[in-house]
Scaffold this active site. Structure first.
Site, mmCIF file in Angstrom:
data_model
loop_
_atom_site.group_PDB
_atom_site.id
_atom_site.type_symbol
_atom_site.label_atom_id
_atom_site.label_comp_id
_atom_site.label_asym_id
_atom_site.label_seq_id
_atom_site.Cartn_x
_atom_site.Cartn_y
_atom_site.Cartn_z
ATOM 1 N N ASP A 110 0.871 -1.182 0.000
ATOM 2 C CA ASP A 110 0.000 0.000 0.000
ATOM 3 C C ASP A 110 0.908 1.232 0.000
ATOM 4 O O ASP A 110 1.389 1.644 -1.062
ATOM 5 C CB ASP A 110 -0.916 -0.087 1.240
ATOM 6 N N LYS A 138 -1.302 -1.214 -4.456
ATOM 7 C CA LYS A 138 -2.005 0.078 -4.629
ATOM 8 C C LYS A 138 -0.975 1.079 -5.123
ATOM 9 O O LYS A 138 -0.430 1.877 -4.351
ATOM 10 C CB LYS A 138 -2.576 0.552 -3.299
ATOM 11 N N PHE A 159 -9.931 0.424 0.797
ATOM 12 C CA PHE A 159 -9.486 -0.490 1.853
ATOM 13 C C PHE A 159 -10.118 -1.861 1.600
ATOM 14 O O PHE A 159 -11.334 -2.022 1.678
ATOM 15 C CB PHE A 159 -9.867 0.052 3.224
ATOM 16 N N ASP A 166 -7.539 -8.191 6.674
ATOM 17 C CA ASP A 166 -8.571 -8.008 7.695
ATOM 18 C C ASP A 166 -9.035 -6.559 7.809
ATOM 19 O O ASP A 166 -8.372 -5.631 7.343
ATOM 20 C CB ASP A 166 -8.024 -8.414 9.073
ATOM 21 N N ARG A 172 -10.668 -12.135 7.224
ATOM 22 C CA ARG A 172 -9.480 -12.750 6.617
ATOM 23 C C ARG A 172 -9.818 -14.044 5.886
ATOM 24 O O ARG A 172 -9.139 -14.452 4.959
ATOM 25 C CB ARG A 172 -8.425 -13.060 7.681
HETATM 26 O O1 LIG Z 1 2.321 -0.825 2.428
HETATM 27 P P1 LIG Z 1 1.831 -0.522 3.809
HETATM 28 O O2 LIG Z 1 1.071 0.772 3.861
HETATM 29 O O3 LIG Z 1 2.904 -0.582 4.835
HETATM 30 O O4 LIG Z 1 0.724 -1.624 4.170
HETATM 31 C C1 LIG Z 1 0.913 -2.988 3.922
HETATM 32 C C2 LIG Z 1 0.856 -3.801 5.172
HETATM 33 O O5 LIG Z 1 -0.372 -3.578 5.873
HETATM 34 C C3 LIG Z 1 -0.950 -4.832 6.222
HETATM 35 O O6 LIG Z 1 -0.457 -5.305 7.459
HETATM 36 P P2 LIG Z 1 -1.142 -4.912 8.862
HETATM 37 O O7 LIG Z 1 -0.346 -3.852 9.539
HETATM 38 O O8 LIG Z 1 -2.596 -4.651 8.650
HETATM 39 O O9 LIG Z 1 -0.950 -6.241 9.698
HETATM 40 P P3 LIG Z 1 -1.650 -7.687 9.433
HETATM 41 O O10 LIG Z 1 -0.978 -8.275 8.227
HETATM 42 O O11 LIG Z 1 -1.375 -8.458 10.669
HETATM 43 O O12 LIG Z 1 -3.124 -7.447 9.202
HETATM 44 C C4 LIG Z 1 -0.501 -5.747 5.100
HETATM 45 O O13 LIG Z 1 -0.563 -7.106 5.497
HETATM 46 C C5 LIG Z 1 0.903 -5.280 4.824
HETATM 47 O O14 LIG Z 1 1.851 -5.959 5.621
HETATM 48 N N1 LIG Z 2 -6.993 -5.068 5.171
HETATM 49 C C1 LIG Z 2 -6.172 -4.178 4.620
HETATM 50 N N2 LIG Z 2 -4.969 -3.953 5.138
HETATM 51 C C2 LIG Z 2 -4.199 -3.026 4.527
HETATM 52 N N3 LIG Z 2 -2.966 -2.608 4.844
HETATM 53 C C3 LIG Z 2 -2.624 -1.689 3.934
HETATM 54 N N4 LIG Z 2 -3.605 -1.493 3.040
HETATM 55 C C4 LIG Z 2 -4.593 -2.324 3.393
HETATM 56 C C5 LIG Z 2 -5.894 -2.570 2.849
HETATM 57 O O1 LIG Z 2 -6.355 -2.009 1.843
HETATM 58 N N5 LIG Z 2 -6.631 -3.514 3.507
#
Ligand SMILES: O=P(O)(O)OC[C@H]1O[C@H](OP(=O)(O)OP(=O)(O)O)[C@H](O)[C@@H]1O
Ligand SMILES: Nc1nc2[nH]cnc2c(=O)[nH]1
Length: 184
Positions: A110, A138, A159, A166, A172
């Site tokens: 992202d 993204k 999102f 999640d 998930r």
């Molecule tokens: O490119 P970014 O803006 O850094 O976002 C990407 C990260 O966000 C989410 O992790 P999250 O922090 O939601 O943890 P999770 O995987 O445990 O849900 C996803 O799994 C990536 O690891």
């Molecule tokens: N679930 C979820 N986690 C994120 N972490 C960064 N971007 C996203 C998104 O679009 N969805």
């Protein structure tokens, strides 16, 4: 009320964006690509917990080469947040990566902050090479000087949940990727 009806109510609130069969097709394609890129190289897939669990387990079955699996945890989108907070990294499950060809596998790129920080962390473990593979990118939200080496789908700025992703620890389990209606 049983789990199935609870799951049905949740999925009603999600507008599908990428169907399960399209995900499977893209993961097969990525598996073929990695198979051809890593012939005769000691490969380690490193899944980023928790979001990558479905993606990394499906991808492993599409790579027709011996390889190892490692896990690392990174978290910055907590609870109902749809914007990142401070990133925490837990590397206590990390296997030995020295001289291994490592592909870091995450569900989504992202802002790119998570991937950038993880790449820096992992470089200190002296892998023979280090690349990244994500299901979703993204592209318009990228905030770092890094792009994923492999990606399956480029998606718009919404999102998304499902296939490991999640919202407040829900969704998930969905086999497809979609957008929660209340958060558009
Ligand atoms: O490119 P970014 O803006 O850094 O976002 C990407 C990260 O966000 C989410 O992790 P999250 O922090 O939601 O943890 P999770 O995987 O445990 O849900 C996803 O799994 C990536 O690891
Ligand atoms: N679930 C979820 N986690 C994120 N972490 C960064 N971007 C996203 C998104 O679009 N969805």
């Amino acid at each position: 009320m049983g789990d199935a009806s609870r799951a049905d109510r949740q999925s009603d609130a999600v507008r599908p964006m990428i169907a399960a069969d399209k995900i499977a097709e893209a993961v097969r394609g990525l598996g073929r690509q990695i198979t051809s890129d890593y012939v005769d190289r000691p490969l380690t897939l490193l899944g980023v917990l928790s979001g990558s669990i479905m993606f990394v387990s499906d991808l492993m079955r599409q790579i027709e080469l011996p390889h190892q699996l490692g896990l690392i945890q990174a978290s910055s989108y907590r609870g109902t947040a749809t914007e990142p907070d401070e990133l925490s990294i837990n590397d206590e499950f990390l296997p030995n990566l020295a001289d291994r060809h490592v592909v870091l596998v995450d569900d989504i790129f992202d802002t790119g902050n998570t991937m950038l920080r993880l790449m820096h962390t992992l470089e200190r473990h002296h892998p023979a090479s280090l690349k990244s593979a994500v299901l979703l990118w993204k592209k318009d939200r990228t905030r770092v000087e890094l792009t994923p080496d492999y990606h399956c789908f480029e998606i718009p700025d919404a999102f998304v949940v499902g296939y490991g992703l999640d919202y407040n620890d829900e969704y998930r389990y969905l086999p497809y990727v979609g957008v929660v209606q209340t958060h558009e």
